[in-house]
Design a protein around this motif. Structure first.
Motif, PDB file in Angstrom:
ATOM      1  N   ALA A 117       4.148   7.672  14.381  1.00  0.00           N
ATOM      2  CA  ALA A 117       5.555   7.441  14.697  1.00  0.00           C
ATOM      3  C   ALA A 117       6.433   8.574  14.175  1.00  0.00           C
ATOM      4  O   ALA A 117       7.386   8.998  14.844  1.00  0.00           O
ATOM      5  N   THR A 118       6.112   9.089  12.981  1.00  0.00           N
ATOM      6  CA  THR A 118       6.886  10.196  12.411  1.00  0.00           C
ATOM      7  C   THR A 118       6.796  11.440  13.284  1.00  0.00           C
ATOM      8  O   THR A 118       7.799  12.121  13.542  1.00  0.00           O
ATOM      9  N   ILE A 119       5.582  11.760  13.726  1.00  0.00           N
ATOM     10  CA  ILE A 119       5.390  12.933  14.586  1.00  0.00           C
ATOM     11  C   ILE A 119       6.164  12.786  15.894  1.00  0.00           C
ATOM     12  O   ILE A 119       6.763  13.747  16.401  1.00  0.00           O
ATOM     13  N   VAL A 120       6.155  11.586  16.466  1.00  0.00           N
ATOM     14  CA  VAL A 120       6.798  11.365  17.762  1.00  0.00           C
ATOM     15  C   VAL A 120       8.320  11.342  17.630  1.00  0.00           C
ATOM     16  O   VAL A 120       9.037  11.917  18.460  1.00  0.00           O
ATOM     17  N   VAL A 121       8.831  10.708  16.580  1.00  0.00           N
ATOM     18  CA  VAL A 121      10.288  10.513  16.444  1.00  0.00           C
ATOM     19  C   VAL A 121      10.974  11.767  15.944  1.00  0.00           C
ATOM     20  O   VAL A 121      12.024  12.172  16.456  1.00  0.00           O
ATOM     21  N   ILE A 122      10.433  12.406  14.906  1.00  0.00           N
ATOM     22  CA  ILE A 122      11.078  13.587  14.319  1.00  0.00           C
ATOM     23  C   ILE A 122      10.613  14.824  15.081  1.00  0.00           C
ATOM     24  O   ILE A 122       9.529  15.350  14.839  1.00  0.00           O
ATOM     25  N   ARG A 123      11.436  15.271  15.990  1.00  0.00           N
ATOM     26  CA  ARG A 123      11.090  16.470  16.767  1.00  0.00           C
ATOM     27  C   ARG A 123      11.618  17.749  16.109  1.00  0.00           C
ATOM     28  O   ARG A 123      11.100  18.825  16.348  1.00  0.00           O
ATOM     29  N   ASN A 124      12.687  17.614  15.317  1.00  0.00           N
ATOM     30  CA  ASN A 124      13.269  18.764  14.629  1.00  0.00           C
ATOM     31  C   ASN A 124      13.494  18.370  13.173  1.00  0.00           C
ATOM     32  O   ASN A 124      14.398  17.594  12.852  1.00  0.00           O
ATOM     33  N   HIS A 125      12.648  18.902  12.289  1.00  0.00           N
ATOM     34  CA  HIS A 125      12.717  18.494  10.887  1.00  0.00           C
ATOM     35  C   HIS A 125      14.011  18.923  10.203  1.00  0.00           C
ATOM     36  O   HIS A 125      14.370  18.363   9.156  1.00  0.00           O
TER      37      HIS A 125
END
Length: 468
Positions: A144-152
């Motif tokens: 979910a983190t990889i999918v939701v956070i596209r720009n750190h």
């Protein structure tokens, strides 16, 4: 007269266009190669983790039980799902991190399962079954983190919110009726009669985000201004505020939660991040001085700190060994590793269960007994690869926030491993921290898989800008 050997403007343009086209082709091919390499290494990781589980069963049970292997296979499918998510939304992410963490997590589950067998723990109440369940939840959160956070870089906007979240997480165990004291440390919160969490594990991520955001904006004032003393430029007194606040916070954790390891982890995290941000040796000198000052004060003011240090120094003294809360655990762990020798007894063939908390605080000696010194070196090598990849991502980051966040997250894992391994081998006093990905504990798994997801997102951003 025109030189016939000189290239024309058209020829130069054609050459430049060809170079750009080749560069684009390479950039298009590289992500696929990275993901293919990751998949190949993942297969090896699955074989190693599954093989460890089978060897444990053959050594301890002389048979193969398919149920634990099937549950471990479901975790393999979740790591495959994370790999697929990277192919879709982070195609240029680091290809080494996920396989390395998969091996570590799998070895941890195999050893916890082996200790369950020795202790007669079966069914869903066994620690290994809980570890498998928590690993599944942690992998879902990582996906979910990889999918939701596209720009750190968006996280930098919420640095003060991260600071507030860290403070709340640190205070939660002190709330009456919510906090739980286990093994003398008040670092747990109870959710119902069964579920317990250690919020300090998640607080380290929030603190890393806050430190990275704060130091990004305050770097110039912390690194340029100050006076030189003996060739070292020291900061102004008014610039010492941040490090003094963090130092005081760590002392409060030490005093009220009786958790030496967490306080060392938090202060070490800030100290390294401020050094990376400013490049000033004076911050290291000041930080180490504060650690020495706090350690001396804690030794004379807190009885349990004296007992920890006494058990460390005089571990083989019979009076200390037999005392309540003495050095029995330390000595049993040392004897277990000595019994393993160079090559170990073999998975399922040792007696790691003799040591108290062999599946959590002392999982490194448990692995050392059955895998030997060679196995421990291999595990430490995997941690070294993981931490070095994270630091590499940081040093190649295109902006200060990326650099600081990646280095901070990677260093958190490295420092935690050092504190744990140093404690069980009597290099430093025992602190009670968990070994990332190996030791039993749901909070640790959630936090460290979240760190992995953030490092993968950071690495994708770095490579996406053509830096790595």
């Amino acid at each position: 007269m025109t030189d016939r050997t000189a290239p024309t403007a058209l020829q130069t343009g054609i050459v430049q266009l060809r170079d750009v086209t080749e560069a684009i082709k390479v950039r298009i091919r590289n992500p696929a190669k990275l993901r293919n390499l990751e998949l190949f290494l993942l297969v090896i990781a699955w074989v190693l983790a599954g093989g460890a589980m089978v060897l444990v069963q053959l050594g301890a049970l002389q048979r193969v039980d398919m149920m634990p292997l099937q549950l471990a296979g479901l975790l393999g499918l979740l790591t495959l799902a994370l790999h697929i998510a990277l192919r879709v939304v982070a195609r240029e992410a680091d290809a080494i991190i996920l396989p390395v963490v998969t091996v570590l997590n799998g070895l941890g589950i195999a050893m916890i399962y082996r200790i369950d067998i020795a202790e007669g723990a079966t069914g869903w109440d066994a620690a290994s079954m809980r570890q498998i369940a928590w690993t599944g939840i942690a992998l879902l959160i990582a996906i979910a983190t990889i999918v939701v956070i596209r720009n750190h870089r968006v996280l930098a906007r919420y640095r003060f919110l991260a600071m507030a979240a860290a403070i709340i997480l640190l205070v939660l165990p002190l709330v009456p009726g919510l906090g739980r004291t286990i093994n003398g440390a008040t670092v747990w919160i109870g959710l119902g009669s069964v579920l317990s969490l250690q919020p300090g594990e998640l607080a380290k991520i929030a603190l890393a985000i806050f430190f990275a955001g704060y130091l990004m904006t305050a770097r110039d004032s912390l690194s340029v201004v100050g006076r030189k003393v003996l060739g070292i430029r020291f900061p102004r007194v008014r610039d010492l505020g941040p490090i003094l606040i963090v130092w005081a916070m760590c002392l409060l954790v030490l005093v009220f939660q009786r958790d030496l390891g967490t306080s060392l982890l938090y202060f070490g995290l800030f100290l390294v991040m401020i050094y990376v941000a400013t490049g000033r040796r004076s911050w290291m000198v000041i930080g180490l001085g504060l650690v020495a000052l706090g350690g001396i004060a804690a030794y004379f003011a807190l009885g349990y700190v004296q007992r920890r240090i006494g058990a460390w120094i005089h571990a083989f003294d019979p009076s200390v060994y037999d005392a309540q809360g003495g050095s029995y655990q330390i000595v049993q762990g040392v004897f277990g590793m000595a019994h393993g020798g160079l090559l170990g007894t073999g998975l399922g063939l040792g007696r790691p269960d003799i040591t108290p908390y062999a599946n959590s605080d002392y999982i490194i000696p448990s692995l050392g007994e059955e895998l030997g010194l060679v196995g421990i070196f291999a595990i430490l090598g995997l941690y070294l690869i993981l931490v070095s990849r994270g630091i590499r991502i940081g040093f190649q980051g295109p902006d200060d926030f990326t650099k600081l966040l990646a280095v901070g997250l990677a260093f958190t894992i490295g420092l935690q491993v050092f504190i744990v391994v140093g404690g069980v081998t009597r290099l430093i006093p025992l602190t009670g921290l968990t070994t990332p990905f190996l030791a039993a504990g749901g909070s640790s798994l959630l936090a460290n898989w979240l760190i992995v997801a953030l490092l993968l997102r950071l690495s994708d951003s770095v490579r996406g800008r053509g830096i790595a």
